[in-house]
Design an enzyme around this catalytic site. Structure first.
Site, PDB file in Angstrom:
ATOM      1  N   ILE A  80     -38.059  -4.504 -47.925  1.00  0.00           N
ATOM      2  CA  ILE A  80     -36.802  -3.782 -47.665  1.00  0.00           C
ATOM      3  C   ILE A  80     -36.888  -2.921 -46.406  1.00  0.00           C
ATOM      4  CG2 ILE A  80     -35.127  -2.138 -48.589  1.00  0.00           C
ATOM      5  CD1 ILE A  80     -35.138  -4.456 -50.385  1.00  0.00           C
ATOM      6  N   LYS A  85     -30.604  10.758 -58.698  1.00  0.00           N
ATOM      7  CA  LYS A  85     -30.255  11.296 -57.372  1.00  0.00           C
ATOM      8  C   LYS A  85     -29.424  10.286 -56.582  1.00  0.00           C
ATOM      9  CE  LYS A  85     -33.395  11.059 -53.837  1.00  0.00           C
ATOM     10  NZ  LYS A  85     -32.863  10.449 -52.613  1.00  0.00           N
ATOM     11  N   ASN A  86     -29.846   9.025 -56.650  1.00  0.00           N
ATOM     12  CA  ASN A  86     -29.173   8.020 -55.825  1.00  0.00           C
ATOM     13  C   ASN A  86     -27.823   7.579 -56.385  1.00  0.00           C
ATOM     14  OD1 ASN A  86     -31.256   8.236 -54.058  1.00  0.00           O
ATOM     15  ND2 ASN A  86     -32.192   6.253 -54.530  1.00  0.00           N
ATOM     16  N   ARG A 102     -37.108  16.951 -52.075  1.00  0.00           N
ATOM     17  CA  ARG A 102     -35.874  16.178 -51.871  1.00  0.00           C
ATOM     18  C   ARG A 102     -35.512  15.372 -53.113  1.00  0.00           C
ATOM     19  NH1 ARG A 102     -35.484  13.353 -46.155  1.00  0.00           N
ATOM     20  NH2 ARG A 102     -33.510  12.924 -47.163  1.00  0.00           N
ATOM     21  N   ILE A 124     -26.952   1.661 -39.381  1.00  0.00           N
ATOM     22  CA  ILE A 124     -25.711   1.812 -40.147  1.00  0.00           C
ATOM     23  C   ILE A 124     -24.696   0.738 -39.728  1.00  0.00           C
ATOM     24  CG2 ILE A 124     -25.800   4.245 -40.837  1.00  0.00           C
ATOM     25  CD1 ILE A 124     -24.270   4.905 -38.289  1.00  0.00           C
ATOM     26  N   ASP A 125     -25.216  -0.315 -39.080  1.00  0.00           N
ATOM     27  CA  ASP A 125     -24.315  -1.360 -38.568  1.00  0.00           C
ATOM     28  C   ASP A 125     -23.466  -2.017 -39.662  1.00  0.00           C
ATOM     29  OD1 ASP A 125     -26.816  -2.317 -39.427  1.00  0.00           O
ATOM     30  OD2 ASP A 125     -26.496  -4.240 -38.459  1.00  0.00           O
ATOM     31  N   LEU A 126     -24.054  -2.195 -40.847  1.00  0.00           N
ATOM     32  CA  LEU A 126     -23.290  -2.857 -41.920  1.00  0.00           C
ATOM     33  C   LEU A 126     -22.155  -1.957 -42.420  1.00  0.00           C
ATOM     34  CD1 LEU A 126     -26.348  -4.328 -43.839  1.00  0.00           C
ATOM     35  CD2 LEU A 126     -24.740  -5.584 -42.403  1.00  0.00           C
ATOM     36  N   ARG A 132     -33.400   2.060 -40.347  1.00  0.00           N
ATOM     37  CA  ARG A 132     -32.284   2.592 -41.123  1.00  0.00           C
ATOM     38  C   ARG A 132     -30.976   2.595 -40.328  1.00  0.00           C
ATOM     39  NH1 ARG A 132     -34.061   6.776 -45.631  1.00  0.00           N
ATOM     40  NH2 ARG A 132     -32.815   5.322 -46.823  1.00  0.00           N
ATOM     41  N   ASP A 152     -38.720   1.934 -53.846  1.00  0.00           N
ATOM     42  CA  ASP A 152     -39.053   3.358 -54.001  1.00  0.00           C
ATOM     43  C   ASP A 152     -40.284   3.579 -54.893  1.00  0.00           C
ATOM     44  OD1 ASP A 152     -36.823   3.724 -52.501  1.00  0.00           O
ATOM     45  OD2 ASP A 152     -35.746   4.973 -53.924  1.00  0.00           O
ATOM     46  N   CYS A 162     -35.332   9.975 -44.656  1.00  0.00           N
ATOM     47  CA  CYS A 162     -36.758   9.677 -44.527  1.00  0.00           C
ATOM     48  C   CYS A 162     -36.977   8.603 -43.472  1.00  0.00           C
ATOM     49  CB  CYS A 162     -37.308   9.184 -45.863  1.00  0.00           C
ATOM     50  SG  CYS A 162     -37.575  10.506 -47.053  1.00  0.00           S
ATOM     51  N   ARG A 170     -29.803  10.725 -45.280  1.00  0.00           N
ATOM     52  CA  ARG A 170     -29.130   9.474 -44.944  1.00  0.00           C
ATOM     53  C   ARG A 170     -27.778   9.339 -45.666  1.00  0.00           C
ATOM     54  NH1 ARG A 170     -29.358   4.424 -42.222  1.00  0.00           N
ATOM     55  NH2 ARG A 170     -28.741   2.812 -43.661  1.00  0.00           N
TER      56      ARG A 170
HETATM   57  C1  UD1 Z   1     -30.855   3.396 -50.869  1.00  0.00           C
HETATM   58  C2  UD1 Z   1     -31.619   4.469 -51.598  1.00  0.00           C
HETATM   59  C3  UD1 Z   1     -33.114   4.370 -51.297  1.00  0.00           C
HETATM   60  C4  UD1 Z   1     -33.609   2.964 -51.596  1.00  0.00           C
HETATM   61  C5  UD1 Z   1     -32.751   1.920 -50.894  1.00  0.00           C
HETATM   62  C6  UD1 Z   1     -33.117   0.496 -51.264  1.00  0.00           C
HETATM   63  C7  UD1 Z   1     -30.002   6.262 -51.724  1.00  0.00           C
HETATM   64  C8  UD1 Z   1     -29.598   7.631 -51.301  1.00  0.00           C
HETATM   65  N1  UD1 Z   1     -31.123   5.776 -51.192  1.00  0.00           N
HETATM   66  O1  UD1 Z   1     -31.031   3.635 -49.470  1.00  0.00           O
HETATM   67  O2  UD1 Z   1     -33.810   5.317 -52.096  1.00  0.00           O
HETATM   68  O3  UD1 Z   1     -34.949   2.845 -51.157  1.00  0.00           O
HETATM   69  O4  UD1 Z   1     -31.358   2.117 -51.239  1.00  0.00           O
HETATM   70  O5  UD1 Z   1     -33.023   0.299 -52.641  1.00  0.00           O
HETATM   71  O6  UD1 Z   1     -29.362   5.652 -52.554  1.00  0.00           O
HETATM   72  N2  UD1 Z   1     -29.687  -1.666 -43.295  1.00  0.00           N
HETATM   73  C9  UD1 Z   1     -29.191  -2.125 -42.088  1.00  0.00           C
HETATM   74  N3  UD1 Z   1     -27.912  -1.770 -41.720  1.00  0.00           N
HETATM   75  C10 UD1 Z   1     -27.118  -0.991 -42.501  1.00  0.00           C
HETATM   76  C11 UD1 Z   1     -27.624  -0.523 -43.736  1.00  0.00           C
HETATM   77  C12 UD1 Z   1     -28.921  -0.876 -44.097  1.00  0.00           C
HETATM   78  O7  UD1 Z   1     -29.885  -2.838 -41.351  1.00  0.00           O
HETATM   79  O8  UD1 Z   1     -25.969  -0.706 -42.107  1.00  0.00           O
HETATM   80  C13 UD1 Z   1     -31.071  -2.000 -43.692  1.00  0.00           C
HETATM   81  C14 UD1 Z   1     -31.957  -0.738 -43.764  1.00  0.00           C
HETATM   82  O9  UD1 Z   1     -32.457  -0.393 -42.487  1.00  0.00           O
HETATM   83  C15 UD1 Z   1     -33.031  -1.184 -44.740  1.00  0.00           C
HETATM   84  C16 UD1 Z   1     -32.275  -2.120 -45.695  1.00  0.00           C
HETATM   85  O10 UD1 Z   1     -31.076  -2.491 -45.020  1.00  0.00           O
HETATM   86  O11 UD1 Z   1     -34.050  -1.896 -44.084  1.00  0.00           O
HETATM   87  C17 UD1 Z   1     -31.930  -1.474 -47.019  1.00  0.00           C
HETATM   88  O12 UD1 Z   1     -31.123  -0.340 -46.806  1.00  0.00           O
HETATM   89  P1  UD1 Z   1     -30.024   0.129 -47.858  1.00  0.00           P
HETATM   90  O13 UD1 Z   1     -29.974  -0.864 -48.982  1.00  0.00           O
HETATM   91  O14 UD1 Z   1     -28.779   0.445 -47.136  1.00  0.00           O
HETATM   92  O15 UD1 Z   1     -30.674   1.458 -48.419  1.00  0.00           O
HETATM   93  P2  UD1 Z   1     -30.081   2.943 -48.407  1.00  0.00           P
HETATM   94  O16 UD1 Z   1     -28.696   2.928 -48.916  1.00  0.00           O
HETATM   95  O17 UD1 Z   1     -30.387   3.573 -47.106  1.00  0.00           O
END
Ligand code: UD1
Length: 397
Positions: free
Chosen positions: A319, A18-19, A388, A119-121, A117, A297, A112, A88
């Site tokens: 994480i 899925k991911n 999901r 999106i700043d990065l 979560r 996960d 979820c 997301r």
């Molecule tokens: C993806 C996976 C999810 C998995 C996660 C970590 C998908 C659809 N989902 O989620 O199942 O649990 O990777 O392996 O692929 N963060 C920030 N700013 C950002 C982006 C992330 O602070 O702009 C933080 C998040 O809040 C979180 C951490 O970084 O605490 C990890 O997030 P990220 O690696 O981005 O996971 P996802 O891509 O959301």
């Protein structure tokens, strides 16, 4: 050859990850042509992602696990906010749409509730392509003349890495992204992009990407490692063996190494992995982290397994800051789990009946797994979260 698992004489085909599929669907918007993705299961997240792109005017055909996307034409540039808020990964279409239309407005993504979560990065990375961004309830972007980037991520976010690599593949010039995530699904997206003509080189956690035109492609994603781990934990909860066929050990390397510490025997031979469960399992310590560390996960499933093991097991989550919502629910049905900051201290317990409430996808699946070992039936509210990430799970499990 497809990847399969064999459990109690039942053979189950492991669906595509899925991911991997979600970022691939987003990246397919970069291709003014056809994308074929094989071994796709009908998960709610995938269906919602498809609904989003269909509403943009993209042609989609999805039958028998075969997904055909034709993004030659995109005629509506306002992604449906309600749908975008459902998952997301929907935000991953922002960069591709900016590339296609230069201007985009999209609602903030949902998904979820396992942490803040942010999106700043993503946004910081997009800005360095010379994208101007306005952020309130919506994110508005403007990208007139994209420039290549030389960017070091502050944190190896999976989503941000996928978003930025995808956009860099079509931006003229050479981009460099370091401290990037290297989860198997990220590398799978890279393989997909390469199959469409992208020029991407990887060295450790650095990607060097030379902008190119992308063309139509057909791609088979890697098998879903979280689905596979769900089944392995199911087998271990029942103290039964399970076999994987044509499954790459490294996809779940840290999980398998942890299982060995529990006393599980893992034999790898010619693409076949035999997971042999002893009568008694040993308590364990795990700490989640970015790949190749233990996958966050899978953490909730391990908490359920720990309930069946004599002694004290410890799980440390690094994480997501809110990934323990399922714990209070497990405690309601007799589990003995203490939350200390970002750690769980789990002692052996007998689970009984009651009512529990699902709060997120993997946590709700953990509650479902708990039902396999509880002495009495119990009620799971919000069980639809499971749709999901799992198709027909009630029938299969
Ligand atoms: C993806 C996976 C999810 C998995 C996660 C970590 C998908 C659809 N989902 O989620 O199942 O649990 O990777 O392996 O692929 N963060 C920030 N700013 C950002 C982006 C992330 O602070 O702009 C933080 C998040 O809040 C979180 C951490 O970084 O605490 C990890 O997030 P990220 O690696 O981005 O996971 P996802 O891509 O959301």
């Amino acid at each position: 050859m497809e990847s399969k698992l064999i459990f109690e004489d039942k053979e189950i085909i492991i669906p595509g990850a899925k991911n991997s599929i979600l970022p691939i669907i987003a990246a397919s918007l970069l291709i003014r042509g056809k994308t074929e993705i094989k071994n796709v299961s009908k998960l709610e997240d995938i269906q919602n992602m498809l609904k989003i792109i269909i509403k943009l005017g993209v042609k989609v055909e999805f039958s028998n696990g075969n997904l055909l996307i034709n993004a030659s034409k995109i005629n509506n540039l306002n992604p449906d906010s309600k749908l975008v808020k459902k998952l997301r990964a929907s935000f991953l279409i922002f960069g591709p749409l900016l590339f296609r239309n230069k201007q985009v407005k999209i609602a903030k993504p949902g998904g979820c509730s396992i942490g803040s979560r942010k999106i700043d990065l993503h946004l910081k990375g997009l800005k360095s392509f010379s994208c101007s961004i306005e952020e309130n309830d919506f994110i508005k972007g403007n990208l007139l003349n994209p420039v290549p980037v030389n960017l070091e991520l502050d944190y190896p976010s999976v989503g941000a890495t996928e978003h930025l690599i995808s956009l860099a593949t079509v931006v003229p010039g050479i981009s460099k992204l370091s401290n990037a995530a290297i989860e198997p699904e990220v590398l799978d997206l890279v393989e997909f992009l390469k199959s469409a003509g992208a020029n991407i080189k990887q060295k450790g956690t650095t990607f060097v990407i030379k902008g190119a035109d992308l063309h139509s492609t057909s791609f088979t994603p890697i098998p879903d490692r979280i689905f596979t781990a769900t089944w392995i934990v199911t087998a271990l909860l029942k103290r039964k063996n399970i076999q994987l066929i044509n499954f790459n050990y490294d996809l779940l390397g840290s999980f398998f190494e942890t299982l060995k510490e529990l006393g599980v025997l893992i034999e790898v031979n010619n693409g076949i992995i035999n997971i042999i469960c002893p009568k008694e399992l040993k308590p364990f310590y795990i700490k989640t982290g970015s790949f190749p560390a233990f996958p966050t996960d899978i953490q909730p499933f391990m908490a359920v397994l720990a309930c069946t093991i004599k002694g004290k097991s410890i799980i440390e989550e690094t994480i997501f800051e809110n990934r323990f919502a399922y714990v209070n629910e497990l405690n309601k049905i007799g589990a003995n789990i203490k939350i200390e900051g970002n750690r769980l201290i789990i002692n052996y317990s007998k689970l009984t009946g009651g009512t529990v409430i699902g709060k997120d996808l993997r946590g709700t699946m953990a509650l479902y797994l708990a039902s396999l070992i509880s002495s009495k039936p119990f009620i799971i509210k919000n069980k639809n979260y499971i749709n999901r990430g799992y198709e027909n799970f009630e029938v299969e499990l």
